[in-house]
Design an enzyme around this catalytic site. Sequence first.
Site, PDB file in Angstrom:
ATOM      1  N   HIS A  56     -12.814 -18.876  10.950  1.00 40.90           N
ATOM      2  CA  HIS A  56     -12.315 -17.529  11.235  1.00 40.90           C
ATOM      3  C   HIS A  56     -10.798 -17.511  11.304  1.00 40.90           C
ATOM      4  O   HIS A  56     -10.121 -16.704  10.660  1.00 40.90           O
ATOM      5  CB  HIS A  56     -12.922 -17.064  12.564  1.00 40.90           C
ATOM      6  N   GLU A  84      -7.412   6.871  -3.599  1.00 33.88           N
ATOM      7  CA  GLU A  84      -7.878   5.933  -2.574  1.00 33.88           C
ATOM      8  C   GLU A  84      -9.174   6.356  -1.906  1.00 33.88           C
ATOM      9  O   GLU A  84      -9.605   5.720  -0.957  1.00 33.88           O
ATOM     10  CB  GLU A  84      -6.767   5.648  -1.551  1.00 33.88           C
ATOM     11  N   ARG A  96       5.858   8.236  -0.315  1.00 35.05           N
ATOM     12  CA  ARG A  96       4.594   8.883   0.032  1.00 35.05           C
ATOM     13  C   ARG A  96       4.778   9.812   1.224  1.00 35.05           C
ATOM     14  O   ARG A  96       5.460   9.455   2.187  1.00 35.05           O
ATOM     15  CB  ARG A  96       3.549   7.819   0.363  1.00 35.05           C
ATOM     16  N   ARG A 114       6.236   3.888   2.690  1.00 38.15           N
ATOM     17  CA  ARG A 114       5.388   4.569   3.685  1.00 38.15           C
ATOM     18  C   ARG A 114       6.309   5.278   4.668  1.00 38.15           C
ATOM     19  O   ARG A 114       6.901   4.642   5.537  1.00 38.15           O
ATOM     20  CB  ARG A 114       4.517   3.561   4.427  1.00 38.15           C
ATOM     21  N   GLY A 159      -4.543   3.246  -4.161  1.00 35.22           N
ATOM     22  CA  GLY A 159      -4.471   2.713  -2.795  1.00 35.22           C
ATOM     23  C   GLY A 159      -5.709   1.867  -2.583  1.00 35.22           C
ATOM     24  O   GLY A 159      -6.709   2.326  -2.026  1.00 35.22           O
ATOM     25  N   THR A 160      -5.640   0.634  -3.040  1.00 35.12           N
ATOM     26  CA  THR A 160      -6.857  -0.180  -3.047  1.00 35.12           C
ATOM     27  C   THR A 160      -7.306  -0.602  -1.646  1.00 35.12           C
ATOM     28  O   THR A 160      -8.435  -1.045  -1.474  1.00 35.12           O
ATOM     29  CB  THR A 160      -6.664  -1.417  -3.935  1.00 35.12           C
ATOM     30  N   ASN A 161      -6.418  -0.446  -0.647  1.00 36.12           N
ATOM     31  CA  ASN A 161      -6.868  -0.756   0.722  1.00 36.12           C
ATOM     32  C   ASN A 161      -7.895   0.285   1.162  1.00 36.12           C
ATOM     33  O   ASN A 161      -9.010  -0.046   1.576  1.00 36.12           O
ATOM     34  CB  ASN A 161      -5.691  -0.719   1.703  1.00 36.12           C
ATOM     35  N   ASP A 162      -7.508   1.563   1.050  1.00 37.55           N
ATOM     36  CA  ASP A 162      -8.446   2.606   1.453  1.00 37.55           C
ATOM     37  C   ASP A 162      -9.606   2.715   0.473  1.00 37.55           C
ATOM     38  O   ASP A 162     -10.730   2.997   0.869  1.00 37.55           O
ATOM     39  CB  ASP A 162      -7.715   3.953   1.567  1.00 37.55           C
ATOM     40  N   CYS A 176      -0.856   0.030  -5.396  1.00 35.23           N
ATOM     41  CA  CYS A 176       0.070  -0.264  -4.298  1.00 35.23           C
ATOM     42  C   CYS A 176      -0.646  -0.782  -3.048  1.00 35.23           C
ATOM     43  O   CYS A 176      -0.033  -0.960  -2.008  1.00 35.23           O
ATOM     44  CB  CYS A 176       0.945   0.939  -3.969  1.00 35.23           C
TER      45      CYS A 176
END
Length: 895
Positions: free
Chosen positions: A474, A763, A636, A580, A784-787, A849
């Site tokens: 972990h 996203e 943004r 951001r 927005g590949t995170n969201d 991004c």
Amino acid sequence: MRYVYRFGNYYYGKGRLARADGSARMSAILGGKGAGLAEMTNIGIPVPPGFTISAELCIRFLKTGKYPKRLLQEVKEGMKFIEEVTGRKFGNPDRPLLLSVRSGAKVSMPGMLDSVLNLGLNDETVEGLARLTNNRYFAYDSYRRFIEMFGEVVLQIPREEFEKILEEEKKTLEKIKVPKAIKYQNQISCQEFTENSLQRIIKRYKEKVLQIIKKPFPQDPYEQLWQTISAVFKSWNNERAVEYRRIYNIPENLGTAVNVQAMVFGNMGETSATGVVFSRNPADGSNEPYGEFLINAQGEDIVAGIRTPQPIEWLKATHPKNYAQLLKILKKLERHYRDVQDVEFTIEDNRLWILQSRRAKRTPQAAVKIAYDMHKEGLISKEEAILRISAKEVEALLHPKLEESVKVLPVAKGLPASPGAVSGEVVFNSSKAIKLAKRGKKIILVRTKTSAEDVGGMAHAVGFLTATGGMTSHAAVVARGLGKPCVVGCANLYIDEQAKKALLGSQPIKEGMVITIDGSTGNVYLGALPTKESEFSKEFLAILRWADSIRKLNVRTNADTPKDASLARKFGAEGIGLCRTEHMFFGPKRIQAMREMILAPTPEQRKKALEKILPLQKQDFFEIFKAMDGLPVAIRTLDPPLHEFLPKDEAQIKKLAQSMKLPIDKVKQTISQLQEDNPMLGFRGCRLGIIYPEITEMQARAIFEAACEAIKQGIKVLPEVMVPLVGSEKEFIHQKQIIDRVANLVMAKYQIKVNYLVGTMIEVPRAAVIADKLAKHADFFSLGTNDLTQTVFGYSRDDIGNFLPQYLELKILEHNPFQTVDREGVGSLIKTVIKLARRANPKIKIGVCGEHGGDAESIVFFHQIGIDYVSCSPHRIPTARIAAAQAALSEKQKS
Ligand code: PEP
Ligand code: MG
């Protein structure tokens, strides 16, 4: 089809074998080691003769327990070949031939499979060896080692059984007072024994074997050989090998080959030696041989560290001819393999033998220098030089490291789980780590192991140290995700969490004490050691330039401050892909204005609060435009849930209410209204700008006024305004209209034309599905590949730590999808976006991004599917430049 492939050159009066039966291209059959021995033979390197038994037989033997009949004949012929070449005979008491029998799979599995050395020794041949080498001690010691190895590997007798006997003999010797000089730090070393005691040990070993396997130790050399061949094949399925293959995804059906080779002896007196040498320095890459050797020794003596080896240059004095020959061979091997080689050699009675040559492991610094130099020397092309450096190595080059001048010894050592060196105060629990970090302390979280409940503490600590766990524990996974240094599995760490103290090696540690961890080596030091930011060597800068001329993807940066923007530019950013704006609101002055804006009871009051923020934000944008002069800057509009800006504790709420002249209950009520069960899917993104259009207006004004003022000063600005979390066409149109209106007003006021773009983040899945509709209005898309990962999987970005380690362990997930893009799900949706968007608007620019924009593996994918640019944090830009070039090159190679 044949099973046995001969290799090896010889000097014994018969010239050399013109060609081996195999070559480097046959590693599937011969394994890596066997193919290497064959290849060396073919280019005229002196290799002790031998033969390789095909790896293809391994799986067959493991299934049936039998060998094909022909193998017996082929092995006999192979043995005849070795005997002829060496002039020795297997089992002959006068000139005994001894063999090494080693495993060797196609993919290297260091130390996982078994090998046996000195095979062919028995009660008679040991005497022959003693006479032949004129060294009784050596002969008996070889026999002792052979029985141990054979006993363990072939007869499956636990090693401890032999060790017990050695210990007892050692004690007897102590009683008779062996001189101190030949005792070495409690290690059992052969040199502690006398010839007599070695003979006694051998006798006792044989008795032990008889007692355990109910049969005498085999004296027939051929019986020894066949049993060993079978044991080596069987070792393919031993527990640790199976586990290793699981971890490194090595196919089960490869099997191992078996290499049977004549032993050569580096311990036949002063005319003999053994050593290891690299064709270039593997630490800094400089072009000179680097290595060490021991006179009158066997290879394992170097590894065991009982005698201190001498630097390779000294061989020139003791064995000038062999040294000159060795240097020539190193160059030859390097030219042949076109890479730095790590070579094992033995000099037997003034005759040089090469036992192994393999690609040398090297530090990232050395990898870069070697790739650059080899191109300059005409050995490899620019393209190959780029492909020689891995993304991991580039990352390691960028992490802070310990100053070279540091000569302090570590107090403990664990596994290097996440690179970089960092110092901080020891804290044993996560909530305390959070508390102290918030007060500005640098914390190293020290735990027996970490779990999901530590994730908060880990986000606040500068590094982690754990007593248990491996490279995928972990702590290791989270640390690499966070890009923070981490050492795991530090076996010399004992923590008493109750008492808030620990033992690190022999050093007591209390909470608050400062330590330094080096996640690149696993070393742990007391106190704060000086670290330094990595500097790029001229070689690395050159390779980055080569990469730029090859890559198709543009590389931008995610930067919110002028400082980050300048840094990113230095690293080679070609613009900003994501600024951001919310990060600009967190300073003490700004947060107050922001809070006033959020809590404002009327639009007028909100506008007033926004008026306070406007000049600050404008200044930020101006500085960023300046830093990025001539390059595009994507800004943004506000994205995060508003409650993130609001105070949580009573005193601060009271202060805010007073400053705004609002009743405290009213403020509390608004705060609680803004609390959400699911804030990541709540009142955020463009939803804020739609409900509070004043926010988008203010931000657009700040952007365009800053742009006009920058232009007035001769700065070239290319602003791109980007709307977050859009899910419908109308949402985007709503925001775009505000942005265009404000832009026109500002441009009219300044009488300046700004070339700007308006685009949207993609996203949420709905935006992806209607990408064609959005593309009609947008100049660009930024993924927005995170969201997008969060919403496609339905995994919370912030809570994945609760189950990710187990998911990885169970192989439900191959990797952390927030780190490396999930090609199957998220990736296929992105492909849809590109197809729909380009069809509707062929001129649209499409970038990425999210965090994936800086991940080498994801970058390869983005290149393949035709993304225009990636954007990542400044420190990941060099990795992205190299990875993008590598992606372009591997595509070229395939076509
Ligand atoms: C994203 O979601 O990928 C993104 C870049 O935006 P953020 O991380 O700020 O939500
Ligand atoms: Mg986002």
